[in-house]
Write a protein that holds these residues in place. Structure first.
Motif, PDB file in Angstrom:
ATOM      1  N   ILE A  81     -22.824  48.662 159.662  1.00 49.41           N
ATOM      2  CA  ILE A  81     -22.625  48.169 160.674  1.00 49.41           C
ATOM      3  C   ILE A  81     -23.832  48.332 161.781  1.00 49.41           C
ATOM      4  CG2 ILE A  81     -21.172  48.368 162.508  1.00 49.41           C
ATOM      5  CD1 ILE A  81     -18.753  49.006 160.667  1.00 49.41           C
ATOM      6  N   ASN A  82     -24.500  49.472 161.492  1.00 49.99           N
ATOM      7  CA  ASN A  82     -25.502  49.732 162.375  1.00 49.99           C
ATOM      8  C   ASN A  82     -26.748  49.100 162.004  1.00 49.99           C
ATOM      9  OD1 ASN A  82     -24.044  51.166 164.635  1.00 49.99           O
ATOM     10  ND2 ASN A  82     -24.431  53.022 163.083  1.00 49.99           N
ATOM     11  N   HIS A  83     -26.732  47.929 160.837  1.00 48.08           N
ATOM     12  CA  HIS A  83     -27.947  47.260 160.452  1.00 48.08           C
ATOM     13  C   HIS A  83     -28.947  48.322 159.761  1.00 48.08           C
ATOM     14  CE1 HIS A  83     -26.271  43.885 162.584  1.00 48.08           C
ATOM     15  NE2 HIS A  83     -26.281  44.820 163.749  1.00 48.08           N
ATOM     16  N   GLN A  84     -28.548  49.354 158.892  1.00 53.60           N
ATOM     17  CA  GLN A  84     -29.417  50.078 158.138  1.00 53.60           C
ATOM     18  C   GLN A  84     -28.984  49.984 156.759  1.00 53.60           C
ATOM     19  OE1 GLN A  84     -28.594  53.727 160.395  1.00 53.60           O
ATOM     20  NE2 GLN A  84     -30.792  53.861 160.901  1.00 53.60           N
ATOM     21  N   SER A  85     -29.393  48.576 156.125  1.00 55.58           N
ATOM     22  CA  SER A  85     -28.702  48.397 154.937  1.00 55.58           C
ATOM     23  C   SER A  85     -29.541  49.196 153.753  1.00 55.58           C
ATOM     24  CB  SER A  85     -29.008  46.829 154.648  1.00 55.58           C
ATOM     25  OG  SER A  85     -28.413  46.130 155.783  1.00 55.58           O
ATOM     26  N   ASP A  86     -30.581  49.512 153.793  1.00 57.13           N
ATOM     27  CA  ASP A  86     -31.313  50.047 152.732  1.00 57.13           C
ATOM     28  C   ASP A  86     -30.728  51.455 152.591  1.00 57.13           C
ATOM     29  OD1 ASP A  86     -33.020  48.192 152.791  1.00 57.13           O
ATOM     30  OD2 ASP A  86     -34.729  48.819 153.751  1.00 57.13           O
ATOM     31  N   VAL A  87     -30.536  52.305 153.815  1.00 56.04           N
ATOM     32  CA  VAL A  87     -29.931  53.541 153.679  1.00 56.04           C
ATOM     33  C   VAL A  87     -28.652  53.559 153.070  1.00 56.04           C
ATOM     34  CG1 VAL A  87     -29.527  56.022 154.811  1.00 56.04           C
ATOM     35  CG2 VAL A  87     -31.453  54.381 155.663  1.00 56.04           C
TER      36      VAL A  87
END
Lengths: 198, 179
Positions: B80-86
């Protein structure tokens, strides 16, 4: 075996809810627990009641027989393998091919002298892996002593493998980590002295 | 010299670590307790009741669902917070727990419980269903065989004792007048 565990065992029961129930009249096959109503498969066995056929002195005939040291009315069937007293069928404890009286059996069992009566063992396999990992974490300071201690536990674990069932793979892995501990520890000591020299 | 032992199963839960072995005369349970092994035995001639049942293992399912759920929740928050890699890392970390959860739900766990006169032994099998069934039958048959052997020995001993009954012509000692 811990006495508390012995006391907590209540006999046959439901493997799901643990509630004890009488197995008289139960037959082999699927069974439903009367308490939790869950089904399981069961086999009922009927072990024979333990009966000691004790020959009394009066029954032993005119030629007579030696009397048991603990029960003077009973005829002795053998002598204790440790203290040599005459013992009857009630007192006789055949263990590992020898026959002992109850007092000698208790004493030998407490001393751990009877293999099949030993119930507590040191788990050297787990000790070796624990010490090896701690040695790896603190390898800078404790790598050398804990690595050596790991070898000692691996050696003891290998010797006691038959009676404790320690896994060979676990012992080998512990030994490898022990080598790493020793190497890291030795490197630290070497570098420490080298730094002091310069 | 102790009898050779064959490792046949385990019984582990949050509080217990047990390894179960089979010997010629008993089922041996080694409970591992702080670097000490405490052994108990259920002798074949003492077995009263043997059961086989299938269960999910509620504690295991709850633990796996909780761990997997927490990691997936963190992954979802990161997405949701646009931190797809993590988030991908957290999802990967959650996958073993989720897989373990579904494997257990699909396969369940076979449990053999052996009740003796004084103690009991239990072993769990998640994957080896045929082995569990075969071991269940084998333990039952070994128990029955050992008990039949003991019964035969006792009958023979009783016969020997009966043969050595006091003959009628041997005089009995006089009755004690003080009694």
């Amino acid at each position: 075996m811990a006495p508390a565990r012995l006391a907590s065992y209540r006999g046959p029961g439901c493997p799901f809810c643990g509630s004890a129930f009488a197995i008289e009249g139960v037959v082999d096959g699927p069974l439903v627990c009367p308490r939790c109503s869950r089904q399981f498969e069961a086999r009922v066995l009927h072990p024979p009641a333990r009966v000691a056929n004790v020959l009394q002195i009066a029954q032993s005939g005119p030629e007579g027989a030696g009397a048991c040291a603990n029960h003077p009315r009973n005829a002795a069937v053998t002598s204790c393998g440790r203290c040599g007293i005459f013992i009857c069928a009630l007192c006789e404890l055949p263990v590992d091919g020898a026959h002992y009286c109850p007092a000698c059996f208790d004493r030998l069992a407490q001393e751990g002298a009877i293999d099949s009566a030993r119930l507590r063992f040191r788990d050297y396999g787990s000790l070796a892996s624990f010490v090896a990992v701690i040695g790896l974490i603190f390898s800078v300071f404790l790598g050398l002593p804990l690595g050596i201690l790991t070898f000692y536990y691996v050696y003891k674990g290998g010797k006691a493998r038959e009676e404790t069932g320690a896994s060979t793979t676990g012992l080998v892995l512990s030994a490898i980590v022990g080598v790493i501990d020793v190497v890291l520890g030795a490197l630290f000591i070497f570098s420490f002295f080298l730094a002091r020299k310069h | 010299m102790t009898a050779p032992r064959v490792r046949i199963g385990r019984y582990n839960d949050l509080a217990t670590r047990q390894v179960v072995y089979q010997t010629d005369e008993a089922i041996e349970v080694d409970e591992i307790d702080h670097f000490q092994i405490v052994r108990k035995r259920v002798f074949f001639d003492d077995i009263l009741f043997v059961t086989l049942h299938r269960q999910f293992g509620a504690a295991f399912l709850v633990t796996m669902a909780a761990l997997g759920g927490i990691l997936l929740f963190v992954a979802a928050v990161l997405v949701i917070n646009h931190q797809s890699d993590v988030a991908l890392g957290f999802a990967a970390a959650a996958s073993p727990f989720i897989i373990a959860f579904f494997v257990r739900v699909m396969l369940q766990q076979d449990v053999i419980t052996v009740y003796g006169r004084r103690s009991k032994a239990a072993m769990r099998f998640t994957f080896r269903k045929a082995f569990a069934r075969a071991k269940f039958e084998e333990i039952t048959s070994l128990g029955r065989r050992a008990q039949a052997r003991i019964a035969a020995q006792q009958r023979a001993a009783e016969r020997r004792t009966a043969e050595r009954e006091l003959p009628a012509d041997v005089p009995l000692p006089p009755a004690d007048p003080t009694v």
